[in-house]
Design a protein around this motif. Structure first.
Motif, PDB file in Angstrom:
ATOM      1  N   LYS A  12       0.834  -1.200   0.000  1.00  0.00           N
ATOM      2  CA  LYS A  12       0.000   0.000   0.000  1.00  0.00           C
ATOM      3  C   LYS A  12       0.874   1.258   0.000  1.00  0.00           C
ATOM      4  O   LYS A  12       0.601   2.213  -0.730  1.00  0.00           O
ATOM      5  N   GLN A  13       1.930   1.259   0.811  1.00  0.00           N
ATOM      6  CA  GLN A  13       2.832   2.409   0.855  1.00  0.00           C
ATOM      7  C   GLN A  13       3.561   2.589  -0.475  1.00  0.00           C
ATOM      8  O   GLN A  13       3.801   3.714  -0.914  1.00  0.00           O
ATOM      9  N   TYR A  14       3.886   1.476  -1.127  1.00  0.00           N
ATOM     10  CA  TYR A  14       4.510   1.540  -2.450  1.00  0.00           C
ATOM     11  C   TYR A  14       3.593   2.277  -3.423  1.00  0.00           C
ATOM     12  O   TYR A  14       4.031   3.170  -4.157  1.00  0.00           O
ATOM     13  N   LYS A  15       2.318   1.927  -3.404  1.00  0.00           N
ATOM     14  CA  LYS A  15       1.367   2.563  -4.310  1.00  0.00           C
ATOM     15  C   LYS A  15       1.179   4.044  -3.988  1.00  0.00           C
ATOM     16  O   LYS A  15       1.063   4.871  -4.896  1.00  0.00           O
ATOM     17  N   LYS A  20       2.537   9.716  -5.520  1.00  0.00           N
ATOM     18  CA  LYS A  20       3.176  11.014  -5.251  1.00  0.00           C
ATOM     19  C   LYS A  20       4.135  11.384  -6.373  1.00  0.00           C
ATOM     20  O   LYS A  20       4.165  12.526  -6.829  1.00  0.00           O
ATOM     21  N   VAL A  21       4.930  10.409  -6.815  1.00  0.00           N
ATOM     22  CA  VAL A  21       5.877  10.663  -7.903  1.00  0.00           C
ATOM     23  C   VAL A  21       5.119  11.030  -9.176  1.00  0.00           C
ATOM     24  O   VAL A  21       5.477  11.989  -9.865  1.00  0.00           O
ATOM     25  N   LEU A  27       5.077  18.834 -12.923  1.00  0.00           N
ATOM     26  CA  LEU A  27       5.821  20.023 -12.489  1.00  0.00           C
ATOM     27  C   LEU A  27       7.222  20.086 -13.087  1.00  0.00           C
ATOM     28  O   LEU A  27       7.857  21.148 -13.065  1.00  0.00           O
ATOM     29  N   LEU A  28       7.707  18.983 -13.639  1.00  0.00           N
ATOM     30  CA  LEU A  28       9.033  18.987 -14.253  1.00  0.00           C
ATOM     31  C   LEU A  28       9.101  19.957 -15.433  1.00  0.00           C
ATOM     32  O   LEU A  28      10.168  20.496 -15.730  1.00  0.00           O
ATOM     33  N   ASN A  29       7.974  20.178 -16.092  1.00  0.00           N
ATOM     34  CA  ASN A  29       7.939  21.107 -17.220  1.00  0.00           C
ATOM     35  C   ASN A  29       7.762  22.556 -16.790  1.00  0.00           C
ATOM     36  O   ASN A  29       7.939  23.462 -17.601  1.00  0.00           O
ATOM     37  N   ILE A  45      13.908  10.707  -3.996  1.00  0.00           N
ATOM     38  CA  ILE A  45      13.733  10.162  -2.643  1.00  0.00           C
ATOM     39  C   ILE A  45      12.463   9.333  -2.570  1.00  0.00           C
ATOM     40  O   ILE A  45      12.472   8.215  -2.044  1.00  0.00           O
ATOM     41  N   TYR A  46      11.363   9.862  -3.114  1.00  0.00           N
ATOM     42  CA  TYR A  46      10.112   9.100  -3.132  1.00  0.00           C
ATOM     43  C   TYR A  46      10.277   7.807  -3.923  1.00  0.00           C
ATOM     44  O   TYR A  46       9.776   6.755  -3.532  1.00  0.00           O
ATOM     45  N   TYR A  47      10.965   7.881  -5.048  1.00  0.00           N
ATOM     46  CA  TYR A  47      11.175   6.697  -5.882  1.00  0.00           C
ATOM     47  C   TYR A  47      12.011   5.656  -5.137  1.00  0.00           C
ATOM     48  O   TYR A  47      11.692   4.466  -5.166  1.00  0.00           O
ATOM     49  N   ASP A  48      13.072   6.085  -4.471  1.00  0.00           N
ATOM     50  CA  ASP A  48      13.902   5.161  -3.702  1.00  0.00           C
ATOM     51  C   ASP A  48      13.109   4.517  -2.569  1.00  0.00           C
ATOM     52  O   ASP A  48      13.254   3.317  -2.304  1.00  0.00           O
TER      53      ASP A  48
END
Length: 69
Positions: A12-15, A20-21, A27-29, A45-48
């Motif tokens: 669940k936390q993975y999802k 979030k990512v 926003l990268l654009n 950090i979120y991805y890791d």
């Protein structure tokens, strides 16, 4: 709480972290300079964290399968 329930919590936390990512990707654009650097760092950090949750999930969900062998 047993191991399978704990594994489900990690899944669940993975999802949540993946969501979030995905929410930050548009926003990268928009961001430039220092703000873009901070955004990429936060996303990394979120991805890791998501990858670690996924790894622990698989380890816990396979815990009893290893004992049966």
């Amino acid at each position: 709480m047993d191991i399978n329930e704990l594994a489900k919590e990690y899944d669940k936390q993975y999802k949540v972290l993946c969501a979030k990512v995905d929410g930050l990707k548009p926003l990268l654009n928009v961001y430039r300079g220092e703000d873009l650097f901070k955004l990429r760092r936060k996303m990394r950090i979120y991805y890791d964290m998501a990858c670690e949750c996924r790894r622990v999930y698989f380890m816990l969900s396979d815990y009893y399968k290893e004992e049966e062998i």
